[in-house]
Scaffold this motif. Structure first.
Motif, PDB file in Angstrom:
ATOM      1  N   LEU A   1       0.839  -1.208   0.000  1.00 16.24           N
ATOM      2  CA  LEU A   1       0.000   0.000   0.000  1.00 16.24           C
ATOM      3  C   LEU A   1       0.871   1.254   0.000  1.00 16.24           C
ATOM      4  CD1 LEU A   1      -2.901  -0.754   2.544  1.00 16.24           C
ATOM      5  CD2 LEU A   1      -3.089  -0.392   0.074  1.00 16.24           C
ATOM      6  N   ILE A   2       1.878   1.274   0.859  1.00 13.69           N
ATOM      7  CA  ILE A   2       2.768   2.439   0.964  1.00 13.69           C
ATOM      8  C   ILE A   2       3.437   2.697  -0.385  1.00 13.69           C
ATOM      9  CG2 ILE A   2       4.948   3.224   1.991  1.00 13.69           C
ATOM     10  CD1 ILE A   2       3.968   1.751   4.608  1.00 13.69           C
ATOM     11  N   GLU A   3       3.919   1.629  -1.022  1.00 21.13           N
ATOM     12  CA  GLU A   3       4.589   1.789  -2.333  1.00 21.13           C
ATOM     13  C   GLU A   3       3.605   2.315  -3.380  1.00 21.13           C
ATOM     14  OE1 GLU A   3       6.063  -2.142  -3.051  1.00 21.13           O
ATOM     15  OE2 GLU A   3       7.452  -2.020  -1.337  1.00 21.13           O
ATOM     16  N   LYS A   4       2.448   1.644  -3.507  1.00 16.65           N
ATOM     17  CA  LYS A   4       1.534   1.949  -4.626  1.00 16.65           C
ATOM     18  C   LYS A   4       0.823   3.289  -4.450  1.00 16.65           C
ATOM     19  CE  LYS A   4       0.726  -2.638  -6.528  1.00 16.65           C
ATOM     20  NZ  LYS A   4      -0.268  -3.702  -6.808  1.00 16.65           N
ATOM     21  N   VAL A   5       0.448   3.616  -3.212  1.00 17.28           N
ATOM     22  CA  VAL A   5      -0.235   4.898  -2.992  1.00 17.28           C
ATOM     23  C   VAL A   5       0.747   6.052  -3.222  1.00 17.28           C
ATOM     24  CG1 VAL A   5      -1.287   6.378  -1.222  1.00 17.28           C
ATOM     25  CG2 VAL A   5      -2.036   3.996  -1.477  1.00 17.28           C
TER      26      VAL A   5
ATOM     27  N   ILE B   1      -9.245   7.447   3.203  1.00 16.43           N
ATOM     28  CA  ILE B   1      -7.915   7.975   2.917  1.00 16.43           C
ATOM     29  C   ILE B   1      -7.967   9.499   2.986  1.00 16.43           C
ATOM     30  CG2 ILE B   1      -6.042   8.122   1.239  1.00 16.43           C
ATOM     31  CD1 ILE B   1      -8.465   5.454   0.535  1.00 16.43           C
ATOM     32  N   LYS B   2      -7.258  10.095   3.923  1.00 16.66           N
ATOM     33  CA  LYS B   2      -7.215  11.559   4.036  1.00 16.66           C
ATOM     34  C   LYS B   2      -5.854  12.046   3.558  1.00 16.66           C
ATOM     35  CE  LYS B   2      -8.625  15.522   6.539  1.00 16.66           C
ATOM     36  NZ  LYS B   2      -9.445  16.043   7.659  1.00 16.66           N
ATOM     37  N   ILE B   3      -5.887  12.950   2.589  1.00 14.14           N
ATOM     38  CA  ILE B   3      -4.651  13.490   2.000  1.00 14.14           C
ATOM     39  C   ILE B   3      -4.508  14.963   2.385  1.00 14.14           C
ATOM     40  CG2 ILE B   3      -3.421  13.933  -0.153  1.00 14.14           C
ATOM     41  CD1 ILE B   3      -5.194  11.703  -1.429  1.00 14.14           C
TER      42      ILE B   3
ATOM     43  N   LEU C   1      -6.247  12.066  -8.654  1.00 13.85           N
ATOM     44  CA  LEU C   1      -5.739  11.498  -7.389  1.00 13.85           C
ATOM     45  C   LEU C   1      -6.775  10.544  -6.797  1.00 13.85           C
ATOM     46  CD1 LEU C   1      -4.068  14.491  -5.478  1.00 13.85           C
ATOM     47  CD2 LEU C   1      -2.944  12.444  -6.397  1.00 13.85           C
ATOM     48  N   ILE C   2      -8.014  10.984  -6.772  1.00 17.76           N
ATOM     49  CA  ILE C   2      -9.094  10.162  -6.200  1.00 17.76           C
ATOM     50  C   ILE C   2      -9.177   8.819  -6.944  1.00 17.76           C
ATOM     51  CG2 ILE C   2     -11.625   9.990  -6.000  1.00 17.76           C
ATOM     52  CD1 ILE C   2     -11.534  13.081  -5.402  1.00 17.76           C
ATOM     53  N   GLU C   3      -9.129   8.893  -8.274  1.00 17.15           N
ATOM     54  CA  GLU C   3      -9.205   7.661  -9.088  1.00 17.15           C
ATOM     55  C   GLU C   3      -8.022   6.736  -8.815  1.00 17.15           C
ATOM     56  OE1 GLU C   3      -9.401   9.229 -13.062  1.00 17.15           O
ATOM     57  OE2 GLU C   3     -11.361  10.183 -12.678  1.00 17.15           O
ATOM     58  N   LYS C   4      -6.804   7.298  -8.924  1.00 11.80           N
ATOM     59  CA  LYS C   4      -5.592   6.461  -8.873  1.00 11.80           C
ATOM     60  C   LYS C   4      -5.314   5.916  -7.474  1.00 11.80           C
ATOM     61  CE  LYS C   4      -3.139   8.025 -12.968  1.00 11.80           C
ATOM     62  NZ  LYS C   4      -1.895   8.624 -13.522  1.00 11.80           N
TER      63      LYS C   4
ATOM     64  N   THR D   1      -7.586   5.378  -5.119  1.00  8.44           N
ATOM     65  CA  THR D   1      -8.615   4.358  -4.858  1.00  8.44           C
ATOM     66  C   THR D   1      -8.262   3.059  -5.570  1.00  8.44           C
ATOM     67  OG1 THR D   1     -10.328   6.073  -4.632  1.00  8.44           O
ATOM     68  CG2 THR D   1     -11.080   3.818  -5.073  1.00  8.44           C
ATOM     69  N   LYS D   2      -7.814   3.178  -6.824  1.00  7.34           N
ATOM     70  CA  LYS D   2      -7.436   1.985  -7.613  1.00  7.34           C
ATOM     71  C   LYS D   2      -6.270   1.248  -6.937  1.00  7.34           C
ATOM     72  CE  LYS D   2      -6.535   0.719 -12.489  1.00  7.34           C
ATOM     73  NZ  LYS D   2      -5.084   0.310 -12.477  1.00  7.34           N
ATOM     74  N   ALA D   3      -5.272   1.996  -6.521  1.00  8.06           N
ATOM     75  CA  ALA D   3      -4.092   1.387  -5.878  1.00  8.06           C
ATOM     76  C   ALA D   3      -4.508   0.667  -4.593  1.00  8.06           C
ATOM     77  CB  ALA D   3      -3.067   2.475  -5.557  1.00  8.06           C
ATOM     78  N   MET D   4      -5.380   1.309  -3.815  1.00  4.78           N
ATOM     79  CA  MET D   4      -5.849   0.704  -2.550  1.00  4.78           C
ATOM     80  C   MET D   4      -6.659  -0.568  -2.831  1.00  4.78           C
ATOM     81  SD  MET D   4      -5.042   2.627   0.256  1.00  4.78           S
ATOM     82  CE  MET D   4      -6.195   1.861   1.386  1.00  4.78           C
ATOM     83  N   SER D   5      -7.568  -0.477  -3.801  1.00  2.00           N
ATOM     84  CA  SER D   5      -8.464  -1.594  -4.100  1.00  2.00           C
ATOM     85  C   SER D   5      -7.692  -2.807  -4.612  1.00  2.00           C
ATOM     86  CB  SER D   5      -9.495  -1.156  -5.155  1.00  2.00           C
ATOM     87  OG  SER D   5     -10.364  -2.227  -5.488  1.00  2.00           O
ATOM     88  N   GLU D   6      -6.769  -2.560  -5.532  1.00  2.00           N
ATOM     89  CA  GLU D   6      -5.979  -3.665  -6.105  1.00  2.00           C
ATOM     90  C   GLU D   6      -5.134  -4.352  -5.025  1.00  2.00           C
ATOM     91  OE1 GLU D   6      -3.674  -1.936  -9.207  1.00  2.00           O
ATOM     92  OE2 GLU D   6      -5.348  -1.848 -10.633  1.00  2.00           O
ATOM     93  N   THR D   7      -4.621  -3.563  -4.089  1.00  2.00           N
ATOM     94  CA  THR D   7      -3.705  -4.110  -3.082  1.00  2.00           C
ATOM     95  C   THR D   7      -4.457  -4.854  -1.977  1.00  2.00           C
ATOM     96  OG1 THR D   7      -2.275  -2.200  -3.510  1.00  2.00           O
ATOM     97  CG2 THR D   7      -1.762  -3.515  -1.561  1.00  2.00           C
TER      98      THR D   7
END
Lengths: 62, 62, 62, 62, 62, 62
Positions: free
Chosen positions: D19-23, E4-6, E19-22, E24-30
């Protein structure tokens, strides 16, 4: 009313006690808001739970 | 979408269940946003991890 | 000491006033902690700044 | 400087590492800010500590 | 449920959308959690409001 | 890595600059972690957005 949330690694009771005192003092002196109005929250996390520059902290300290 | 984060002391499952229900209800009634859109996060901490007025909570309760 | 942070869309002064009252009341009744110990922080954001399911909120409401 | 705080359920070390890497990668590519400037904090919570639509998560999964 | 708070500097609508798309995608895939369960909150701040290493960001960029 | 988030009222650039310096110094001295590892985020809000004891701050100061 000001609230200070500190996210950091696992920390001893004594260090947390001192952090609460010193951070509140620093805030109060700088803003002229009396100390009693400040709330400090320390949120501790494991080194697995932190990343800097995309690297997990626990991986850095191997 | 509204997200409510609650920082508080250690709390039982039942009290957390009731908090989630009542806080969501209070938010929904006041904003007219349907309950399903609300997320509640409870972040518990030890009395060593909170300070009010520069004093560690665990020191207050000695 | 409990601190409640609410992240939500742009909201009127009156609704925020009522949220502070009702959320504090709900928390106090459920935890038996007197109301005076509660701090509520409302952090408002534009619809561009929220995403649900990967979709920007302002895009949903077109 | 950007800080990303993730509130989620209990998660393994390996998933947190990924997660840390991909986010961080997703954030860096989208903002053109070099990866080294990003901090990620993962705050894990029990299913008792989350509520969606007024329902405690641990109650949903019974 | 994951939120996720940025916290970051002032950012355009388009970049926030991406940012919201990418993220979320990174979180979901992982995590193998479907995208619809993710909430992203972007909290923008002025360069005066950030400090790294004790230095105000707006002072660094003079 | 430690991140300090400060929720407070509207504040001048100079006071924020001093807060960043003094809070970072207090944290570094207490934890023996070098200053460069600290990030400070100041999140300012209007008096309408804060409540203490169930009362909106802007109502208190009438």
């Amino acid at each position: 009313m000001p609230v200070i949330k500190i996210d950091m690694g696992l920390t001893s009771k004594e260090v947390k006690k001192e952090l609460i005192e010193k951070v509140t003092k620093a805030m109060s002196e700088t803003t002229n808001i009396p100390e009693q109005h400040f709330t400090v929250i320390i949120s501790e996390g494991d080194a697995d739970n932190f990343g800097v520059g995309g690297v997990q902290l626990s991986e850095m300290h191997k």
